[in-house]
Design a protein around this motif. Sequence first.
Motif, PDB file in Angstrom:
ATOM      1  N   ASP A  92      31.202  36.923  38.874  1.00 30.24           N
ATOM      2  CA  ASP A  92      30.670  37.492  40.121  1.00 30.24           C
ATOM      3  C   ASP A  92      31.547  38.632  40.636  1.00 30.24           C
ATOM      4  O   ASP A  92      31.051  39.567  41.266  1.00 30.24           O
ATOM      5  N   SER A  93      32.843  38.570  40.381  1.00 29.26           N
ATOM      6  CA  SER A  93      33.762  39.569  40.930  1.00 29.26           C
ATOM      7  C   SER A  93      33.598  40.942  40.279  1.00 29.26           C
ATOM      8  O   SER A  93      34.027  41.952  40.840  1.00 29.26           O
ATOM      9  N   ASP A 148      44.609  45.720  42.151  1.00 29.50           N
ATOM     10  CA  ASP A 148      43.254  46.037  42.613  1.00 29.50           C
ATOM     11  C   ASP A 148      42.528  46.860  41.555  1.00 29.50           C
ATOM     12  O   ASP A 148      43.150  47.544  40.733  1.00 29.50           O
ATOM     13  N   PHE A 163      38.959  34.381  39.473  1.00 25.26           N
ATOM     14  CA  PHE A 163      37.927  35.411  39.526  1.00 25.26           C
ATOM     15  C   PHE A 163      36.887  35.151  38.435  1.00 25.26           C
ATOM     16  O   PHE A 163      37.202  35.142  37.243  1.00 25.26           O
ATOM     17  N   SER A 164      35.668  34.960  38.865  1.00 27.01           N
ATOM     18  CA  SER A 164      34.575  34.701  37.929  1.00 27.01           C
ATOM     19  C   SER A 164      33.820  35.993  37.634  1.00 27.01           C
ATOM     20  O   SER A 164      34.190  37.075  38.109  1.00 27.01           O
ATOM     21  N   ILE A 185      46.046  40.343  40.804  1.00 25.34           N
ATOM     22  CA  ILE A 185      44.724  39.810  40.472  1.00 25.34           C
ATOM     23  C   ILE A 185      44.497  39.736  38.967  1.00 25.34           C
ATOM     24  O   ILE A 185      43.550  39.091  38.511  1.00 25.34           O
ATOM     25  N   CYS A 197      32.499  38.637  30.307  1.00 28.74           N
ATOM     26  CA  CYS A 197      32.451  37.711  31.438  1.00 28.74           C
ATOM     27  C   CYS A 197      32.630  36.269  30.981  1.00 28.74           C
ATOM     28  O   CYS A 197      31.765  35.410  31.182  1.00 28.74           O
TER      29      CYS A 197
END
Length: 228
Positions: A44-45, A131, A41-42, A8, A110
């Motif tokens: 929001d993640s 993770d 992944f924005s 990720i 972000c």
Amino acid sequence: MQYMIETIAVVHSPYKQKFGIARQPGLVSAAEVCIELNPQFSADSVRGLEHFDYIWVSFIFHGVIGEGWSQLVRPPRLGGKQKTGVFSTRSPHRPNHLGLSLLKLEKIECGKPVKIFCSGADLLDSTPVIDIKPYIPFAEAKPDAAAGFVNGKPEELDVIWANHINKTRLSVTEQNLISQSIAQDPRPAYQDIPDRIYVMNISKHEIKFKIQGKQAEIIDIVSLESDI
């Protein structure tokens, strides 16, 4: 059974080689890393993650995959001479080469991509992350738990700098990172050669040092960046 796990994120770390990385997270507070999330992944993640002080980072020991694994290993804390089961250690030489580190969360940016900045890291540059989870003290802090052969923090070396080294060309953070990393005694547990010169690559520098007894002396620092 087999499962597919996708990375990720990737770690950007000052540790460019395995030699010299702290053997546990938190031992070198000046070791700062950036965990860069994959493009899908924005912000929001990571919404709400900023309210936690520490995070668990699950990753792959990518630098040792080709070295295989063994059911018995020789932990440095046992002097590198006694064997114990791989599942009673945190050795990177594991069946699936998975690692877990508890890192201090410093800040989150972000943007595109999302970047998570942490300190106290024990991660090699380009480490694949699989993770990220928040650390929850009441559920995960067990200060009175038995710790097997691991009895407190390892003893640190006294680090000195040779007089001819111009420390002013290094930032305070770089000086602390170098000193704290060498203080952890990166040598193999069985090795004690006072005249040997050890070489460690940290960030943009190649550091040469010697260790005699409980003292390490930094004898040379060379920039790895071209002046051109």
